[in-house]
Design an enzyme around this catalytic site. Structure first.
Site, PDB file in Angstrom:
ATOM      1  N   GLU A 113       0.826  -1.206   0.000  1.00  0.00           N
ATOM      2  CA  GLU A 113       0.000   0.000   0.000  1.00  0.00           C
ATOM      3  C   GLU A 113       0.856   1.250   0.000  1.00  0.00           C
ATOM      4  O   GLU A 113       1.973   1.245   0.501  1.00  0.00           O
ATOM      5  CB  GLU A 113      -0.895   0.024   1.249  1.00  0.00           C
ATOM      6  CG  GLU A 113      -1.951  -1.060   1.208  1.00  0.00           C
ATOM      7  CD  GLU A 113      -2.841  -1.095   2.449  1.00  0.00           C
ATOM      8  OE1 GLU A 113      -4.030  -1.387   2.302  1.00  0.00           O
ATOM      9  OE2 GLU A 113      -2.346  -0.847   3.551  1.00  0.00           O
ATOM     10  N   CYS A 126       3.400   8.490   1.227  1.00  0.00           N
ATOM     11  CA  CYS A 126       3.942   7.539   2.185  1.00  0.00           C
ATOM     12  C   CYS A 126       4.118   6.227   1.422  1.00  0.00           C
ATOM     13  O   CYS A 126       3.139   5.636   0.976  1.00  0.00           O
ATOM     14  CB  CYS A 126       2.943   7.398   3.336  1.00  0.00           C
ATOM     15  SG  CYS A 126       3.477   6.271   4.608  1.00  0.00           S
ATOM     16  N   CYS A 133       6.818  -6.682   7.039  1.00  0.00           N
ATOM     17  CA  CYS A 133       7.950  -6.124   7.761  1.00  0.00           C
ATOM     18  C   CYS A 133       8.439  -7.157   8.758  1.00  0.00           C
ATOM     19  O   CYS A 133       7.630  -7.871   9.353  1.00  0.00           O
ATOM     20  CB  CYS A 133       7.531  -4.856   8.504  1.00  0.00           C
ATOM     21  SG  CYS A 133       8.909  -3.996   9.320  1.00  0.00           S
ATOM     22  N   CYS A 137       7.261  -4.876  15.574  1.00  0.00           N
ATOM     23  CA  CYS A 137       6.817  -3.943  16.613  1.00  0.00           C
ATOM     24  C   CYS A 137       5.351  -4.278  16.938  1.00  0.00           C
ATOM     25  O   CYS A 137       4.514  -4.321  16.033  1.00  0.00           O
ATOM     26  CB  CYS A 137       6.956  -2.496  16.148  1.00  0.00           C
ATOM     27  SG  CYS A 137       8.641  -2.083  15.657  1.00  0.00           S
ATOM     28  N   CYS A 140       2.168  -2.169  15.639  1.00  0.00           N
ATOM     29  CA  CYS A 140       2.072  -1.831  14.213  1.00  0.00           C
ATOM     30  C   CYS A 140       1.427  -2.977  13.434  1.00  0.00           C
ATOM     31  O   CYS A 140       1.858  -4.126  13.556  1.00  0.00           O
ATOM     32  CB  CYS A 140       3.469  -1.544  13.674  1.00  0.00           C
ATOM     33  SG  CYS A 140       3.528  -1.280  11.897  1.00  0.00           S
ATOM     34  N   GLY A 188       7.112  -1.790   5.877  1.00  0.00           N
ATOM     35  CA  GLY A 188       8.508  -2.214   5.780  1.00  0.00           C
ATOM     36  C   GLY A 188       9.499  -1.354   6.524  1.00  0.00           C
ATOM     37  O   GLY A 188       9.199  -0.241   6.944  1.00  0.00           O
ATOM     38  N   SER A 222      12.561   6.582   7.418  1.00  0.00           N
ATOM     39  CA  SER A 222      12.190   6.314   8.803  1.00  0.00           C
ATOM     40  C   SER A 222      12.662   4.915   9.186  1.00  0.00           C
ATOM     41  O   SER A 222      12.402   3.948   8.470  1.00  0.00           O
ATOM     42  CB  SER A 222      10.669   6.416   8.942  1.00  0.00           C
ATOM     43  OG  SER A 222      10.268   6.183  10.271  1.00  0.00           O
ATOM     44  N   SER A 245      12.458   5.883  14.886  1.00  0.00           N
ATOM     45  CA  SER A 245      11.276   5.494  15.659  1.00  0.00           C
ATOM     46  C   SER A 245      11.728   5.092  17.043  1.00  0.00           C
ATOM     47  O   SER A 245      12.122   3.956  17.270  1.00  0.00           O
ATOM     48  CB  SER A 245      10.565   4.333  14.964  1.00  0.00           C
ATOM     49  OG  SER A 245      10.115   4.765  13.706  1.00  0.00           O
ATOM     50  N   HIS A 247      10.061   5.850  20.399  1.00  0.00           N
ATOM     51  CA  HIS A 247       8.894   5.364  21.156  1.00  0.00           C
ATOM     52  C   HIS A 247       9.107   5.141  22.656  1.00  0.00           C
ATOM     53  O   HIS A 247       8.129   4.906  23.374  1.00  0.00           O
ATOM     54  CB  HIS A 247       8.294   4.095  20.539  1.00  0.00           C
ATOM     55  CG  HIS A 247       7.993   4.227  19.073  1.00  0.00           C
ATOM     56  ND1 HIS A 247       7.457   5.364  18.517  1.00  0.00           N
ATOM     57  CD2 HIS A 247       8.166   3.357  18.032  1.00  0.00           C
ATOM     58  CE1 HIS A 247       7.310   5.181  17.219  1.00  0.00           C
ATOM     59  NE2 HIS A 247       7.736   3.995  16.892  1.00  0.00           N
ATOM     60  N   ASN A 321      -2.392   4.904  16.533  1.00  0.00           N
ATOM     61  CA  ASN A 321      -3.538   4.505  15.714  1.00  0.00           C
ATOM     62  C   ASN A 321      -3.891   3.078  16.067  1.00  0.00           C
ATOM     63  O   ASN A 321      -3.025   2.205  16.047  1.00  0.00           O
ATOM     64  CB  ASN A 321      -3.192   4.615  14.231  1.00  0.00           C
ATOM     65  CG  ASN A 321      -3.031   6.056  13.815  1.00  0.00           C
ATOM     66  OD1 ASN A 321      -3.937   6.858  13.970  1.00  0.00           O
ATOM     67  ND2 ASN A 321      -1.851   6.419  13.317  1.00  0.00           N
ATOM     68  N   CYS A 364      -0.457   5.910  10.081  1.00  0.00           N
ATOM     69  CA  CYS A 364       0.792   5.271  10.522  1.00  0.00           C
ATOM     70  C   CYS A 364       0.514   3.948  11.211  1.00  0.00           C
ATOM     71  O   CYS A 364      -0.276   3.897  12.154  1.00  0.00           O
ATOM     72  CB  CYS A 364       1.532   6.131  11.544  1.00  0.00           C
ATOM     73  SG  CYS A 364       2.084   7.684  10.911  1.00  0.00           S
TER      74      CYS A 364
HETATM   75  N1  SAH Z   1       9.959   0.698   9.721  1.00  0.00           N
HETATM   76  C1  SAH Z   1       9.990   2.140   9.735  1.00  0.00           C
HETATM   77  C2  SAH Z   1       8.770   2.741   9.048  1.00  0.00           C
HETATM   78  C3  SAH Z   1       7.521   2.378   9.798  1.00  0.00           C
HETATM   79  S1  SAH Z   1       6.060   3.345   9.756  1.00  0.00           S
HETATM   80  C4  SAH Z   1      10.053   2.635  11.146  1.00  0.00           C
HETATM   81  O1  SAH Z   1       9.773   1.845  12.056  1.00  0.00           O
HETATM   82  O2  SAH Z   1      10.413   3.777  11.372  1.00  0.00           O
HETATM   83  C5  SAH Z   1       6.402   4.923  10.326  1.00  0.00           C
HETATM   84  C6  SAH Z   1       6.112   5.220  11.791  1.00  0.00           C
HETATM   85  O3  SAH Z   1       4.806   4.836  12.223  1.00  0.00           O
HETATM   86  C7  SAH Z   1       7.093   4.542  12.733  1.00  0.00           C
HETATM   87  O4  SAH Z   1       7.558   5.480  13.649  1.00  0.00           O
HETATM   88  C8  SAH Z   1       6.213   3.526  13.395  1.00  0.00           C
HETATM   89  O5  SAH Z   1       6.736   3.095  14.627  1.00  0.00           O
HETATM   90  C9  SAH Z   1       4.918   4.271  13.518  1.00  0.00           C
HETATM   91  N2  SAH Z   1       3.785   3.407  13.834  1.00  0.00           N
HETATM   92  C10 SAH Z   1       3.655   2.094  13.613  1.00  0.00           C
HETATM   93  N3  SAH Z   1       2.473   1.644  14.047  1.00  0.00           N
HETATM   94  C11 SAH Z   1       1.822   2.706  14.567  1.00  0.00           C
HETATM   95  C12 SAH Z   1       0.537   2.876  15.157  1.00  0.00           C
HETATM   96  N4  SAH Z   1      -0.295   1.865  15.286  1.00  0.00           N
HETATM   97  N5  SAH Z   1       0.190   4.129  15.542  1.00  0.00           N
HETATM   98  C13 SAH Z   1       1.039   5.158  15.394  1.00  0.00           C
HETATM   99  N6  SAH Z   1       2.258   5.056  14.829  1.00  0.00           N
HETATM  100  C14 SAH Z   1       2.650   3.847  14.420  1.00  0.00           C
END
Ligand code: SAH
Length: 377
Positions: A113, A126, A133, A137, A140, A188, A222, A245, A247, A321, A364
């Site tokens: 997507e 995006c 992936c 995490c 996600c 990814g 990212s 990322s 967190h 999210n 995200c």
């Molecule tokens: N693999 C890369 C790109 C991932 S998506 C990375 O981890 O950075 C981009 C961002 O969205 C990352 O910071 C990821 O941790 C965040 N993300 C993933 N799931 C999420 C969610 N459910 N709500 C908010 N942010 C989220």
């Protein structure tokens, strides 16, 4: 689409499955213009056909029409250099059409997507760098299904070319415009597919007609924090925007939210980020998905503020999210405000990201690439 001439005994699969490990077709977007010229020459055509094909691909609909190439050569050249890579199989819109998520099907039926978001004065795509992936995490959606495969450079570029065309053609409300930003925040881990991602970025940066002529500052990579790959990216000296990322400011919690932390802990990730900032002069984004009662305490805000104080950085808070089946939720507005204030008290720049496309599972962490946008189970 499906074989509906009910010759019941034919055991035809609904979806053609290529042999395992089959590679996406080679496309001119996988190559530099010099490589395309060499390949065109080798195939027995004049080298300038390479430039014509590139212009057609990167600058459509305004670029050279492919019919300028004699019909006899057109088909063979298209097959060799412009094979279809991604087919759009569904589109969903939100924000009165200004956010659009596309579900793509690759040659091997893999689904990915991308999400195009138009804002006043800019448009951001995006993109996905992998199907699925491997980083796992737990908050996600993409992380839950594991890694299917790396995307080719061409498959990454094709998402961007599609968005650039849509913007030029004025397909999103607001008239014709320009794709100004690309963020590797779709499916990814981009730094786990390093070479193809960098090849794709070089095609985005290359001036027309051999690329999209985008600015490096407008492209954000990212990462979960793959330290050796961050160092490698630093040495490219490309002035891309790096987003990490994080967190969580402490290893104990980060080990659970971003499992790769057990390999490269917070301190090493941040050291690599500060080195990136020093060498490139670019402000590093720190991504912080704010999760209710998990990482949103005033103590953690203070800890994060202390880690980042005085650095060339900017914190992006992403309200969590919701993803299917997850026990986690976004923080309350009060906790969020308190967290932001706690970090800001250290003089650190911090903003809350306006996440788009929640209602179409396009925000995200919600990209799971299921047909029809239904939840993956
Ligand atoms: N693999 C890369 C790109 C991932 S998506 C990375 O981890 O950075 C981009 C961002 O969205 C990352 O910071 C990821 O941790 C965040 N993300 C993933 N799931 C999420 C969610 N459910 N709500 C908010 N942010 C989220």
């Amino acid at each position: 689409m499906v074989n509906n001439m009910t010759t019941a005994s034919l055991p035809l699969p609904l979806v053609w499955t290529p042999p395992r490990g089959a590679k996406p077709p080679k496309h001119l977007a996988d190559l530099t213009i010099e490589q395309v010229r060499a390949a065109v020459l080798e195939a027995g055509y004049p080298a300038y056909r390479a430039d014509q094909l590139s212009r057609h691909y990167f600058e459509a609909p305004a670029g050279l029409d492919i019919t300028a190439i004699p019909r006899t050569d057109r088909q063979a050249l298209s097959e060799q250099f412009l094979p279809p890579l991604l087919e759009s199989i569904s589109e969903r819109s939100a924000d009165s059409g200004k956010t659009r998520k596309t579900l793509w099907r690759a040659f091997d039926a893999t689904l990915i997507e991308s999400v195009l978001m138009r804002y006043p004065g800019r448009a951001t795509l995006c993109v996905s760098s992998q199907a699925g992936c491997g980083m796992a995490c737990p908050f996600c959606a993409t992380g839950q299904g594991g890694l299917t495969r790396n995307l080719s450079a061409g498959e990454i570029v094709d998402q961007v070319v599609w968005a650039a065309r849509a913007m030029r053609a004025g397909d999103l409300p607001g008239g014709p415009g320009r794709l100004s930003n690309v963020v590797f925040m779709g499916m990814g881990e981009p730094l786990a597919n390093y070479n193809r991602v960098l090849t794709a970025i070089r095609r985005m940066l290359a001036p027309g007609p051999h690329g999209l002529g985008m600015s490096a500052r407008g492209i954000t990579v990212s990462t979960v924090g793959l330290v050796p790959a961050i160092h490698r990216l630093t040495e490219e000296r490309l002035a891309l925007t790096l987003a990490v990322s994080l967190h969580a400011p402490d290893d104990e919690l980060r080990d659970t939210l971003v499992p790769v932390n057990t390999r490269w802990p917070v301190r090493e990730v941040l050291d690599a980020a500060w080195r990136y900032a020093d060498v490139t002069g670019r402000r590093v984004s720190i991504e912080y998905a704010l999760i209710r009662d998990v990482n949103d305490s005033p103590e953690r805000a203070d800890h994060l503020g202390r880690l980042l104080a005085g650095r060339l950085t900017h914190v992006n808070v992403i309200p969590l999210n919701p993803t299917p089946g997850s026990k986690w939720d976004a923080s309350s507005p009060r906790a969020q405000d308190r967290f932001v204030a706690g970090v800001r008290a250290h003089g650190v720049a911090i903003t809350v990201r306006d996440t788009r496309g929640r209602e179409i599972d396009g925000a995200c962490g919600q990209l799971a690439a299921s047909v029809g946008g239904a939840d993956k189970s």
